[in-house]
Design a protein around this motif. Sequence first.
Motif, PDB file in Angstrom:
ATOM      1  N   ASP A 412     107.946  33.342 100.022  1.00 36.30           N
ATOM      2  CA  ASP A 412     107.633  34.425  99.127  1.00 36.30           C
ATOM      3  C   ASP A 412     107.494  35.680  99.856  1.00 36.30           C
ATOM      4  O   ASP A 412     106.567  36.106 100.838  1.00 36.30           O
ATOM      5  CB  ASP A 412     106.005  34.116  98.747  1.00 36.30           C
ATOM      6  N   THR A 417     111.444  49.040  97.295  1.00 36.55           N
ATOM      7  CA  THR A 417     112.789  49.830  97.478  1.00 36.55           C
ATOM      8  C   THR A 417     112.390  50.451  98.637  1.00 36.55           C
ATOM      9  O   THR A 417     113.446  50.898  99.552  1.00 36.55           O
ATOM     10  CB  THR A 417     112.732  50.622  96.245  1.00 36.55           C
ATOM     11  N   ASP A 501     100.120  48.866  96.485  1.00 39.10           N
ATOM     12  CA  ASP A 501      99.782  47.491  95.989  1.00 39.10           C
ATOM     13  C   ASP A 501      98.262  47.322  96.518  1.00 39.10           C
ATOM     14  O   ASP A 501      97.844  47.602  97.644  1.00 39.10           O
ATOM     15  CB  ASP A 501     100.780  46.332  96.832  1.00 39.10           C
TER      16      ASP A 501
HETATM   17  C1  7RM Z   1     111.869  43.963  96.380  1.00 40.53           C
HETATM   18  C2  7RM Z   1     111.166  44.756  95.141  1.00 40.53           C
HETATM   19  C3  7RM Z   1     108.179  46.525  94.847  1.00 40.53           C
HETATM   20  C4  7RM Z   1     106.979  46.157  94.156  1.00 40.53           C
HETATM   21  C5  7RM Z   1     105.726  46.041  95.362  1.00 40.53           C
HETATM   22  C6  7RM Z   1     104.788  44.955  94.703  1.00 40.53           C
HETATM   23  C7  7RM Z   1     105.840  44.010  93.799  1.00 40.53           C
HETATM   24  C8  7RM Z   1     107.415  42.665  95.120  1.00 40.53           C
HETATM   25  C9  7RM Z   1     106.362  40.928  95.867  1.00 40.53           C
HETATM   26  C10 7RM Z   1     105.544  41.832  95.063  1.00 40.53           C
HETATM   27  C11 7RM Z   1     103.864  40.331  95.205  1.00 40.53           C
HETATM   28  C12 7RM Z   1     105.741  39.706  96.297  1.00 40.53           C
HETATM   29  N1  7RM Z   1     111.282  45.880  95.190  1.00 40.53           N
HETATM   30  N2  7RM Z   1     106.362  42.865  94.693  1.00 40.53           N
HETATM   31  N3  7RM Z   1     107.562  41.536  95.919  1.00 40.53           N
HETATM   32  N4  7RM Z   1     104.274  41.691  94.782  1.00 40.53           N
HETATM   33  N5  7RM Z   1     104.498  39.574  95.800  1.00 40.53           N
HETATM   34  N6  7RM Z   1     106.410  38.837  96.952  1.00 40.53           N
HETATM   35  O1  7RM Z   1     110.783  44.157  94.267  1.00 40.53           O
HETATM   36  O2  7RM Z   1     110.507  48.536  94.536  1.00 40.53           O
HETATM   37  O3  7RM Z   1     111.416  47.239  92.951  1.00 40.53           O
HETATM   38  O4  7RM Z   1     109.197  46.736  93.686  1.00 40.53           O
HETATM   39  O5  7RM Z   1     107.155  44.813  93.748  1.00 40.53           O
HETATM   40  O6  7RM Z   1     104.032  45.472  93.640  1.00 40.53           O
HETATM   41  O7  7RM Z   1     104.973  47.291  95.249  1.00 40.53           O
HETATM   42  S1  7RM Z   1     110.680  47.242  93.991  1.00 40.53           S
END
Ligand code: 7RM
Length: 655
Positions: A412, A417, A501
């Motif tokens: 996971d 970005t 986050d």
């Molecule tokens: C790679 C991507 C980023 C946002 C990030 C989180 C959420 C992404 C996970 C996740 C929980 C994960 N880039 N996020 N991966 N939340 N577990 N494994 O998604 O810029 O489009 O988004 O996505 O909130 O800040 S992104």
Amino acid sequence: MSNDALANLLSEDRVFPPSADFAAQANASSEMYDEAAADRLAFWAEQARYLTWEREFDEILDWSDAPFARWFSGGTLNVAYNCVDRHVENGFGTQVAIRFEGEPGDRRDITYAELKDEVCKAANALLELGVASGDRVAIYMPMIPEAIVAMLACARIGAAHSVVFAGFSSEALRSRIDDAQAVVVITADGQNRRGSAMPLKPAVDEAVSQTPTVTNVLVVRRTGSDVDWDDSRDVWWHDIVDRQSPDHTPEAFDAEHPLFILYTSGTTGKPKGILHTSGGYLTQAAFTHRNVFDLKPDDDIYWCTADIGWVTGHSYIVYGPLANRVTQVVYEGTPDTPGKDRWWDIVERHKVSIFYTAPTAIRTFMKWGDELPQSHDLSSLRLLGSVGEPINPEAWMWYRDVIGSGTCPIVDTWWQTETGAIMISPLPGVTACKPGSAMGPLPGIGMAVVDDNQVPVGNGGGGYLVLTEPWPSMLRGIWGDPERFKETYWSRFAGMYFAGDGAKLDNDGAIWLLGRVDDVMNVSGHRISTTEVESALVSHEAVAEAAVVGATDETTGQGIVAFVILRGGVPEETATGEQLVKDLRDHVATEIGPIAKPRQIMVVPELPKTRSGKIMRRLLRDVAEHRDMGDVTTLADPTVMNLIATGLDAGSDED
Ligand code: 7RM
């Protein structure tokens, strides 16, 4: 997430240690953590040496102008050379790089030697069109091999690409071309979507009619659809690329030479152009791809289901995998065409061994039933990855049991970005995993969960996710806006990167990501800001005011729910009609793209606001989540308004 759901998550006591067999052959090892902890910069320098540099770097990290980082200063390299040529030079020219599957069923294998020729020809074509190192090129393309070739051709000549997801509207494309001042747009006549040809070129024509910086539009023929043509500007890919020489000597660029810009939603209306550069980005994309996915380039068949329009496609279809000499599947279409088992059919036929997708897809397949994957032989799979949003434990277990036959490790992977590459993830063969937790930071990554006063919370505590040390693939800024870069990421907590986050550490110190703490929604793993959708809605003539929230959605993570107040003078028949809701949804699709269409739109007479006039989204989210209002709600019923009114009284001093 509700407190109950959270409490359940944090009491998760299932733990899946790596199998002895997997551990014995894993690329990653627990020593990596020790090594990185002992000397973080030396660890990253060691990873950088997996790349081929023309000139060795003199300094690993220059952080003297923080938060503007310089990694591997003095070093020069060519990113495309690293992804293609060097594999050919090392004797792997006949290895298949791309196994392409078109949606209509057409297939095409491209070896590294062929990919090298294609990239060189495309690079020569761009040079002929006058593109120079330092320029920007917009790419608005379907998931076809030419999209990857186009990105690598830009990298090869030192022009930064700005890939715009082909599902975005012409207005979204226009604003991105304009912001980056792109000189060329690369596109296709159309793309295959659910059995029909969807045009792409009209959106480009409309966008470039308002972007004077664009001198040429380079068009791949994919669907054979009729297109309008402007001889002074438009060039067919097969006319200009095919006649070029397959020889092109790659020039080595500075480690900090811009590689790409990728736009992402922020808390305010205008998307941010996230800037990534060359040496550090490629180092971390390749390192994470090799170790998190345990890539064995001689044996594995890898498949990442993302689109190149998102960062996952950049780092885990193009740069990381190709730098590691992957053989990978690239698929053009949607998972349900011609049948809902299309993905499992692809896994079976190509014997995919490493599979990387998003929780929203996993939940969709859960809904579609176990029979579809079970009717295919998925025994080639040996590792599964997840990205884009939190994966709930139920989906994690289903993924492991039904797709991964109860044996595949699941990674996971949390990243953004802005981070350019994976930051938080288990290491397969090393980490014992809990279903639903991304576990912890990778070697070389500094991470903490802090409270409002920037004090790290202990195990069992919750707060904001921050990154405490610069990392090689970190964004180098927001295109054209250094102040916004500092303000957005580096001002909330002194000296630390604020990811936006929320997160909790459980009693064992494993991390649980809880979603965004700002006004950014996550719909099927795509970031869309509430403000962006609100601006789109109020740009419609019938709308006076709009408030948008992300409501929990079983399949997509969050769904967009909009509350709108109509302008005076809109006739009552219109104001209450389903037609209006349809018009508004279409209007948002035109302004931003179909992915930003609200799931529900409610026409309301007023919005709940604080005394200082801020819309109380929390309340609207409650309304949106706690009432079953059907798929498309036309008008808020009086009960909804009562709810809003009650909340107004109760929460009126929230500010
Ligand atoms: C790679 C991507 C980023 C946002 C990030 C989180 C959420 C992404 C996970 C996740 C929980 C994960 N880039 N996020 N991966 N939340 N577990 N494994 O998604 O810029 O489009 O988004 O996505 O909130 O800040 S992104």
